[in-house]
Design a protein around this motif. Structure first.
Motif, PDB file in Angstrom:
ATOM      1  N   MET A  24       0.936  -1.064  -0.152  1.00 26.97           N
ATOM      2  CA  MET A  24      -0.045  -0.134   0.006  1.00 26.97           C
ATOM      3  C   MET A  24       1.064   1.289  -0.087  1.00 26.97           C
ATOM      4  N   ALA A  25       0.373   2.215  -0.699  1.00 27.40           N
ATOM      5  CA  ALA A  25       1.373   3.242  -0.824  1.00 27.40           C
ATOM      6  C   ALA A  25       0.588   4.402   0.111  1.00 27.40           C
ATOM      7  N   THR A  26       1.467   5.116   1.074  1.00 33.28           N
ATOM      8  CA  THR A  26       0.941   6.214   1.728  1.00 33.28           C
ATOM      9  C   THR A  26       1.637   7.540   1.119  1.00 33.28           C
ATOM     10  N   ARG A  27       0.682   8.509   0.633  1.00 30.43           N
ATOM     11  CA  ARG A  27       1.270   9.679  -0.232  1.00 30.43           C
ATOM     12  C   ARG A  27       2.318   9.389  -1.144  1.00 30.43           C
ATOM     13  N   GLY A  28       1.856   8.235  -1.861  1.00 30.78           N
ATOM     14  CA  GLY A  28       2.354   7.848  -3.136  1.00 30.78           C
ATOM     15  C   GLY A  28       3.904   7.230  -2.778  1.00 30.78           C
ATOM     16  N   ILE A  29       4.064   6.768  -1.533  1.00 30.12           N
ATOM     17  CA  ILE A  29       5.235   6.255  -1.172  1.00 30.12           C
ATOM     18  C   ILE A  29       4.934   4.646  -0.794  1.00 30.12           C
ATOM     19  N   LYS A  30       5.537   3.719  -1.422  1.00 32.15           N
ATOM     20  CA  LYS A  30       5.284   2.347  -0.980  1.00 32.15           C
ATOM     21  C   LYS A  30       5.940   2.088   0.346  1.00 32.15           C
ATOM     22  N   GLN A  31       5.155   1.441   1.230  1.00 32.94           N
ATOM     23  CA  GLN A  31       5.498   1.395   2.588  1.00 32.94           C
ATOM     24  C   GLN A  31       6.218  -0.237   2.824  1.00 32.94           C
ATOM     25  N   LEU A  32       6.169  -0.917   1.937  1.00 37.77           N
ATOM     26  CA  LEU A  32       6.866  -2.164   2.224  1.00 37.77           C
ATOM     27  C   LEU A  32       8.188  -2.253   1.638  1.00 37.77           C
ATOM     28  N   GLN A  33       9.361  -2.162   2.423  1.00 36.80           N
ATOM     29  CA  GLN A  33      10.848  -2.249   2.117  1.00 36.80           C
ATOM     30  C   GLN A  33      11.268  -3.700   1.919  1.00 36.80           C
ATOM     31  N   THR A  34      11.181  -4.429   2.553  1.00 32.80           N
ATOM     32  CA  THR A  34      11.698  -5.522   2.539  1.00 32.80           C
ATOM     33  C   THR A  34      10.826  -6.833   2.810  1.00 32.80           C
ATOM     34  N   LEU A  35      11.009  -7.889   1.755  1.00 28.54           N
ATOM     35  CA  LEU A  35      10.121  -9.097   2.152  1.00 28.54           C
ATOM     36  C   LEU A  35      11.033 -10.044   2.159  1.00 28.54           C
ATOM     37  N   ARG A  36      10.895 -10.885   3.365  1.00 27.06           N
ATOM     38  CA  ARG A  36      12.006 -11.846   3.749  1.00 27.06           C
ATOM     39  C   ARG A  36      11.236 -13.150   3.838  1.00 27.06           C
ATOM     40  N   LEU A  37      11.736 -14.069   2.905  1.00 23.45           N
ATOM     41  CA  LEU A  37      11.000 -15.683   3.075  1.00 23.45           C
ATOM     42  C   LEU A  37      12.229 -16.338   3.760  1.00 23.45           C
ATOM     43  N   ALA A  38      11.745 -17.023   4.757  1.00 20.23           N
ATOM     44  CA  ALA A  38      12.439 -17.907   5.316  1.00 20.23           C
ATOM     45  C   ALA A  38      12.164 -19.358   5.391  1.00 20.23           C
ATOM     46  N   ASN A  44       0.388  -5.190   0.157  1.00 15.75           N
ATOM     47  CA  ASN A  44      -0.824  -4.134   0.137  1.00 15.75           C
ATOM     48  C   ASN A  44      -0.950  -3.780   1.449  1.00 15.75           C
ATOM     49  N   SER A  45      -0.296  -3.766   2.629  1.00 18.08           N
ATOM     50  CA  SER A  45      -0.566  -3.402   3.738  1.00 18.08           C
ATOM     51  C   SER A  45       0.364  -2.298   4.090  1.00 18.08           C
ATOM     52  N   SER A  46      -0.040  -1.610   4.959  1.00 18.32           N
ATOM     53  CA  SER A  46       0.779  -0.209   5.359  1.00 18.32           C
ATOM     54  C   SER A  46       1.619  -0.571   6.543  1.00 18.32           C
ATOM     55  N   GLY A  47       1.572  -1.493   7.105  1.00 20.80           N
ATOM     56  CA  GLY A  47       2.522  -1.906   8.169  1.00 20.80           C
ATOM     57  C   GLY A  47       2.208  -1.414   9.673  1.00 20.80           C
ATOM     58  N   ARG A  48       1.091  -0.437   9.626  1.00 19.29           N
ATOM     59  CA  ARG A  48       0.334  -0.023  11.031  1.00 19.29           C
ATOM     60  C   ARG A  48      -0.353  -1.339  11.471  1.00 19.29           C
ATOM     61  N   LYS A  49      -0.390  -0.921  12.925  1.00 22.73           N
ATOM     62  CA  LYS A  49      -1.167  -2.042  13.596  1.00 22.73           C
ATOM     63  C   LYS A  49      -2.830  -1.435  13.613  1.00 22.73           C
ATOM     64  N   MET A  50      -3.550  -2.503  13.569  1.00 25.98           N
ATOM     65  CA  MET A  50      -5.046  -2.290  13.387  1.00 25.98           C
ATOM     66  C   MET A  50      -5.358  -1.788  14.929  1.00 25.98           C
ATOM     67  N   VAL A  51      -6.210  -0.536  14.913  1.00 26.01           N
ATOM     68  CA  VAL A  51      -6.814   0.232  16.015  1.00 26.01           C
ATOM     69  C   VAL A  51      -8.345   0.112  16.160  1.00 26.01           C
ATOM     70  N   LYS A  52      -8.805  -0.478  17.136  1.00 26.39           N
ATOM     71  CA  LYS A  52     -10.166  -0.722  17.505  1.00 26.39           C
ATOM     72  C   LYS A  52     -10.789   0.463  18.215  1.00 26.39           C
ATOM     73  N   PHE A  53     -11.824   1.202  17.609  1.00 25.69           N
ATOM     74  CA  PHE A  53     -12.191   2.457  18.406  1.00 25.69           C
ATOM     75  C   PHE A  53     -13.467   1.651  19.164  1.00 25.69           C
ATOM     76  N   ASP A  54     -13.236   1.927  20.500  1.00 31.88           N
ATOM     77  CA  ASP A  54     -14.192   1.478  21.485  1.00 31.88           C
ATOM     78  C   ASP A  54     -15.364   2.484  21.713  1.00 31.88           C
ATOM     79  N   LYS A  55     -15.153   3.905  21.399  1.00 35.14           N
ATOM     80  CA  LYS A  55     -16.052   4.695  21.668  1.00 35.14           C
ATOM     81  C   LYS A  55     -16.265   5.378  20.140  1.00 35.14           C
TER      82      LYS A  55
END
Length: 136
Positions: free
Chosen positions: A1-15, A90-101
């Motif tokens: 996913m791109a934030t402000r046109g910048i792709k967020q994923l830098q490294t993909l590691r397959l182990a 396609n993800s931004s790397g941010r943690k999911m935040v649940k809105f309680d209120k």
């Protein structure tokens, strides 16, 4: 996913393990070329392949924010591995935040509050255009 046109994923590691049964599908994923195709389509992402003898396979995405996401692909078929790679890409790397209120704002919408009972699709609207008069 791109934030402000910048792709967020830098490294993909397959182990993976070279001999382990739980790594057979990820070995096929690496040997048969889908990872090469992904690397060609995403030149801004560095793809690392890491050999981990005797360990279960995983795919890890490292993001610009400094956070990372790791997904275990033990005994997962090729289509699931491809979905994991696509999800990490396609993800931004941010943690999911649940809105309680409920979200409260100091500047409410000019359009008003939307309601599912609002049915305006079949209505005709009368619009009168009036010419502004000159003030003398």
């Amino acid at each position: 996913m791109a934030t402000r046109g910048i792709k967020q994923l830098q490294t993909l590691r397959l182990a993976y393990c070279e001999h382990g049964g739980s790594s057979r599908y990820i070995r096929d994923f690496i040997r048969n070329g889908p990872i090469v195709k992904f690397a060609e389509q995403n030149p801004s992402v560095q793809v690392d392949v890491q050999l981990r003898p005797g360990k279960h396979p995983y795919i890890k995405g490292e993001y610009l924010t400094g956070s990372d996401k790791q997904v275990c692909v033990k005994n997962e078929p090729l289509n699931r591995i491809w979905k994991v790679v696509d999800m990490l890409n396609n993800s931004s790397g941010r943690k999911m935040v649940k809105f309680d209120k409920p979200v409260v704002t100091n500047t409410p919408s000019v359009q008003g509050v939307w309601s599912p009972m609002l049915e305006i699709t079949g209505q005709e609207w009368k619009i009168d255009l009036k010419q502004g008069g000159s003030s003398s």
